[in-house]
Design a protein around this motif. Structure first.
Motif, PDB file in Angstrom:
ATOM      1  N   LEU A 249     -15.854   8.470  15.339  1.00  0.00           N
ATOM      2  CA  LEU A 249     -17.255   8.381  14.975  1.00  0.00           C
ATOM      3  C   LEU A 249     -17.963   7.312  15.799  1.00  0.00           C
ATOM      4  O   LEU A 249     -17.329   6.401  16.344  1.00  0.00           O
ATOM      5  CB  LEU A 249     -17.397   8.052  13.485  1.00  0.00           C
ATOM      6  N   LYS A 250     -19.242   7.426  15.874  1.00  0.00           N
ATOM      7  CA  LYS A 250     -20.050   6.429  16.550  1.00  0.00           C
ATOM      8  C   LYS A 250     -20.092   5.143  15.721  1.00  0.00           C
ATOM      9  O   LYS A 250     -19.763   5.156  14.532  1.00  0.00           O
ATOM     10  CB  LYS A 250     -21.468   6.958  16.760  1.00  0.00           C
ATOM     11  N   PRO A 251     -20.457   4.016  16.315  1.00  0.00           N
ATOM     12  CA  PRO A 251     -20.574   2.781  15.517  1.00  0.00           C
ATOM     13  C   PRO A 251     -21.527   2.951  14.348  1.00  0.00           C
ATOM     14  O   PRO A 251     -22.446   3.767  14.385  1.00  0.00           O
ATOM     15  CB  PRO A 251     -21.095   1.756  16.538  1.00  0.00           C
ATOM     16  N   VAL A 252     -21.301   2.163  13.316  1.00  0.00           N
ATOM     17  CA  VAL A 252     -22.089   2.296  12.089  1.00  0.00           C
ATOM     18  C   VAL A 252     -23.566   2.055  12.352  1.00  0.00           C
ATOM     19  O   VAL A 252     -24.431   2.714  11.759  1.00  0.00           O
ATOM     20  CB  VAL A 252     -21.557   1.319  11.011  1.00  0.00           C
ATOM     21  N   ARG A 253     -23.882   1.144  13.243  1.00  0.00           N
ATOM     22  CA  ARG A 253     -25.291   0.851  13.516  1.00  0.00           C
ATOM     23  C   ARG A 253     -26.003   2.028  14.176  1.00  0.00           C
ATOM     24  O   ARG A 253     -27.243   2.087  14.153  1.00  0.00           O
ATOM     25  CB  ARG A 253     -25.400  -0.378  14.409  1.00  0.00           C
ATOM     26  N   GLU A 254     -25.244   2.973  14.748  1.00  0.00           N
ATOM     27  CA  GLU A 254     -25.851   4.139  15.374  1.00  0.00           C
ATOM     28  C   GLU A 254     -25.887   5.341  14.433  1.00  0.00           C
ATOM     29  O   GLU A 254     -26.883   6.066  14.387  1.00  0.00           O
ATOM     30  CB  GLU A 254     -25.087   4.515  16.646  1.00  0.00           C
ATOM     31  N   ARG A 255     -24.810   5.564  13.666  1.00  0.00           N
ATOM     32  CA  ARG A 255     -24.786   6.753  12.810  1.00  0.00           C
ATOM     33  C   ARG A 255     -25.474   6.539  11.466  1.00  0.00           C
ATOM     34  O   ARG A 255     -25.871   7.500  10.804  1.00  0.00           O
ATOM     35  CB  ARG A 255     -23.354   7.233  12.595  1.00  0.00           C
ATOM     36  N   LYS A 256     -25.558   5.295  10.972  1.00  0.00           N
ATOM     37  CA  LYS A 256     -26.297   4.955   9.752  1.00  0.00           C
ATOM     38  C   LYS A 256     -25.705   5.568   8.487  1.00  0.00           C
ATOM     39  O   LYS A 256     -26.294   5.436   7.416  1.00  0.00           O
ATOM     40  CB  LYS A 256     -27.769   5.404   9.867  1.00  0.00           C
ATOM     41  N   VAL A 257     -24.582   6.256   8.567  1.00  0.00           N
ATOM     42  CA  VAL A 257     -23.948   6.864   7.398  1.00  0.00           C
ATOM     43  C   VAL A 257     -22.464   6.529   7.433  1.00  0.00           C
ATOM     44  O   VAL A 257     -21.905   6.190   8.485  1.00  0.00           O
ATOM     45  CB  VAL A 257     -24.152   8.395   7.366  1.00  0.00           C
ATOM     46  N   SER A 258     -21.820   6.631   6.269  1.00  0.00           N
ATOM     47  CA  SER A 258     -20.399   6.345   6.179  1.00  0.00           C
ATOM     48  C   SER A 258     -19.585   7.573   6.560  1.00  0.00           C
ATOM     49  O   SER A 258     -20.117   8.689   6.705  1.00  0.00           O
ATOM     50  CB  SER A 258     -20.042   5.898   4.762  1.00  0.00           C
ATOM     51  N   ALA A 259     -18.279   7.377   6.699  1.00  0.00           N
ATOM     52  CA  ALA A 259     -17.393   8.492   7.031  1.00  0.00           C
ATOM     53  C   ALA A 259     -17.372   9.532   5.917  1.00  0.00           C
ATOM     54  O   ALA A 259     -17.328  10.738   6.176  1.00  0.00           O
ATOM     55  CB  ALA A 259     -15.981   7.966   7.308  1.00  0.00           C
ATOM     56  N   ASP A 260     -17.413   9.088   4.658  1.00  0.00           N
ATOM     57  CA  ASP A 260     -17.444  10.037   3.541  1.00  0.00           C
ATOM     58  C   ASP A 260     -18.718  10.870   3.557  1.00  0.00           C
ATOM     59  O   ASP A 260     -18.690  12.070   3.238  1.00  0.00           O
ATOM     60  CB  ASP A 260     -17.320   9.283   2.207  1.00  0.00           C
ATOM     61  N   GLN A 261     -19.816  10.273   3.929  1.00  0.00           N
ATOM     62  CA  GLN A 261     -21.069  11.030   4.007  1.00  0.00           C
ATOM     63  C   GLN A 261     -21.041  12.032   5.154  1.00  0.00           C
ATOM     64  O   GLN A 261     -21.608  13.124   5.055  1.00  0.00           O
ATOM     65  CB  GLN A 261     -22.241  10.062   4.170  1.00  0.00           C
ATOM     66  N   VAL A 262     -20.374  11.686   6.244  1.00  0.00           N
ATOM     67  CA  VAL A 262     -20.222  12.640   7.348  1.00  0.00           C
ATOM     68  C   VAL A 262     -19.390  13.838   6.903  1.00  0.00           C
ATOM     69  O   VAL A 262     -19.711  15.001   7.210  1.00  0.00           O
ATOM     70  CB  VAL A 262     -19.587  11.945   8.562  1.00  0.00           C
ATOM     71  N   ILE A 263     -18.311  13.580   6.160  1.00  0.00           N
ATOM     72  CA  ILE A 263     -17.475  14.675   5.670  1.00  0.00           C
ATOM     73  C   ILE A 263     -18.257  15.561   4.711  1.00  0.00           C
ATOM     74  O   ILE A 263     -18.185  16.803   4.779  1.00  0.00           O
ATOM     75  CB  ILE A 263     -16.214  14.108   4.994  1.00  0.00           C
ATOM     76  N   ALA A 264     -19.028  14.953   3.812  1.00  0.00           N
ATOM     77  CA  ALA A 264     -19.836  15.747   2.879  1.00  0.00           C
ATOM     78  C   ALA A 264     -20.885  16.569   3.617  1.00  0.00           C
ATOM     79  O   ALA A 264     -21.215  17.688   3.199  1.00  0.00           O
ATOM     80  CB  ALA A 264     -20.500  14.816   1.864  1.00  0.00           C
ATOM     81  N   ARG A 265     -21.404  16.047   4.708  1.00  0.00           N
ATOM     82  CA  ARG A 265     -22.395  16.797   5.477  1.00  0.00           C
ATOM     83  C   ARG A 265     -21.768  17.958   6.249  1.00  0.00           C
ATOM     84  O   ARG A 265     -22.392  19.004   6.444  1.00  0.00           O
ATOM     85  CB  ARG A 265     -23.089  15.827   6.443  1.00  0.00           C
ATOM     86  N   LEU A 266     -20.529  17.799   6.681  1.00  0.00           N
ATOM     87  CA  LEU A 266     -19.857  18.862   7.428  1.00  0.00           C
ATOM     88  C   LEU A 266     -19.238  19.931   6.531  1.00  0.00           C
ATOM     89  O   LEU A 266     -19.013  21.060   6.987  1.00  0.00           O
ATOM     90  CB  LEU A 266     -18.761  18.263   8.311  1.00  0.00           C
ATOM     91  N   ARG A 267     -18.949  19.585   5.269  1.00  0.00           N
ATOM     92  CA  ARG A 267     -18.212  20.504   4.407  1.00  0.00           C
ATOM     93  C   ARG A 267     -18.894  21.858   4.249  1.00  0.00           C
ATOM     94  O   ARG A 267     -18.210  22.897   4.331  1.00  0.00           O
ATOM     95  CB  ARG A 267     -17.967  19.846   3.048  1.00  0.00           C
TER      96      ARG A 267
END
Length: 384
Positions: A249-267
């Protein structure tokens, strides 16, 4: 305090410990414990010096008077951590380092307070009339008097407004209850280290070519997310219907979301791919479980008979899938793969001089798998 902590580093080195979150937490807590013994000895020696005793004699007498108290205090503190030292399982392995480090710091503080502290008192302490305060002492004394005056003023205000203080107390208790209920709780906190792993499970009868296409489709879906920096995947290393994926994943300051939120968005997008499922899990520094799994939590189902396991596994899985708190429920049971049945015409084989051992060796060579002689049963058919 520095002497006690530095000596504790030596004990940690001999025990094979490192500087990590648990050992640093033990050292942080130890800073409040290691000064207690020295303060008790220092105050008692100062009391005798103020009464007119020579510093050397006051150090001997003061240390002798409080030695039992200091020893009992240290032993009592160490006794609190004895249950952690003998705790078993993963929790015990983790917190044993914490308990040993803190106990070592307390023991070293005990030795320092009964040896180095009286010696320093005999050499450094002087009666009040012989002391010549310096600039640092005078500056610190002014700060201390200012803090004391402010404390007296705040204490007087609090005693004069008892109703307001009771309301503040009630609000504090209510806030604690609210935080206790709403703050996420768990065995280990969920980390976001900027990496995820994915496991692909396809139909058990899928071909290698179709599995490669599924892998490419999943990589394209994951790579299209704006929070993903790089994706690497492969298949064919183990089971034919499985694949693995590593996501950075990109650095937190760039993606603005957590890893769990990325997974929920991709599900929702991942579930649209038919014939296969991709399960994403954030990488954790401390991973629990005996083996790699497709989820954050593992539940092992055991049975004495294989038929019972095949009967209850779908029921348990469906019951867990109905819970709203759980997502991506899956199983690693593989019992629906391709099968081939070999039927031996024993009469014809006997006329041609072909034995079951020859058939077994030929089938092993053609299938590329080694099988023992017992794999061909004495019946008229066998499954391989």
């Amino acid at each position: 305090m520095p002497v006690s902590l530095v000596a504790t580093f030596g004990v940690m080195y001999l025990a094979g410990f490192s500087l990590n979150n648990l050992s640093l937490m033990a050292l942080t807590i130890a800073t409040g414990f290691v000064v207690d013994d020295a303060i008790v000895v220092l105050e008692n020696v100062s009391r005798h010096i103020e009464r007119g005793a020579p510093p050397f004699r006051a150090a001997l007498k003061g240390a002798r008077e409080v030695s039992f108290t200091v020893v009992s205090m240290s032993i009592s503190l160490i006794a609190v951590f004895i249950p952690i030292l003998f705790m078993g399982g993963v929790v015990g392995r983790l917190f044993r380092e914490f308990a040993v480090t803190l106990s070592a710091a307390i023991l070293v503080s005990l030795l320092v307070s009964l040896t180095a502290t009286p010696m320093m008192c005999a050499r450094l302490l002087r009666p009040v009339r012989e002391r010549k305060p310096g600039r640092l002492f005078l500056a610190s004394e002014r700060v201390f008097r200012w803090m004391l005056a402010e404390y007296e003023a705040s204490l007087a205000w609090a005693l004069g407004h008892s109703r307001i203080m009771m309301l503040i107390l009630a609000a504090t208790i209510g806030l604690n209850v609210y935080l206790y209920v709403n703050i996420p709780k768990g065995f280990f906190p969920q980390q976001d280290v900027g990496r995820m792993v994915g496991s692909i499970q396809a139909d058990q009868g899928i071909s290698f070519q179709a599995m490669r296409q599924k892998l490419a489709d999943f990589i394209e879906i994951v790579r299209s997310d704006p929070a993903v920096e790089n994706v690497v995947g492969f298949t064919g290393g183990g089971q034919r219907n499985s694949g693995f994926m590593f996501i950075t994943l990109k650095p937190v300051r760039e993606r603005k979301v957590s890893a769990d939120q990325v997974i929920a968005r991709l599900r929702p997008r991942l579930t649209q791919e038919s014939g296969a499922n991709l399960f994403l899990v954030p990488v954790q520094d401390i991973r629990m479980g005996g083996r790699q799994a497709n989820a954050q939590y593992q539940f092992t189902l055991q049975a004495d008979e294989l038929t019972d396991l095949r009967l209850w596994e779908p029921r348990v899985r469906q019951a867990l899938a109905q819970l709203p708190e759980i997502a991506d429920v899956n199983t690693d049971q593989q019992d629906k793969g391709l099968q081939a049945t070999l039927v031996i015409d024993r009469g014809t084989a006997a006329r041609l001089g072909i034995t079951t051992r020859m058939i077994d060796q030929t089938s092993t060579t053609r299938s590329g798998r080694r099988r023992s002689r017992q794999s061909i049963r004495r019946s008229t058919s066998t499954t391989w």
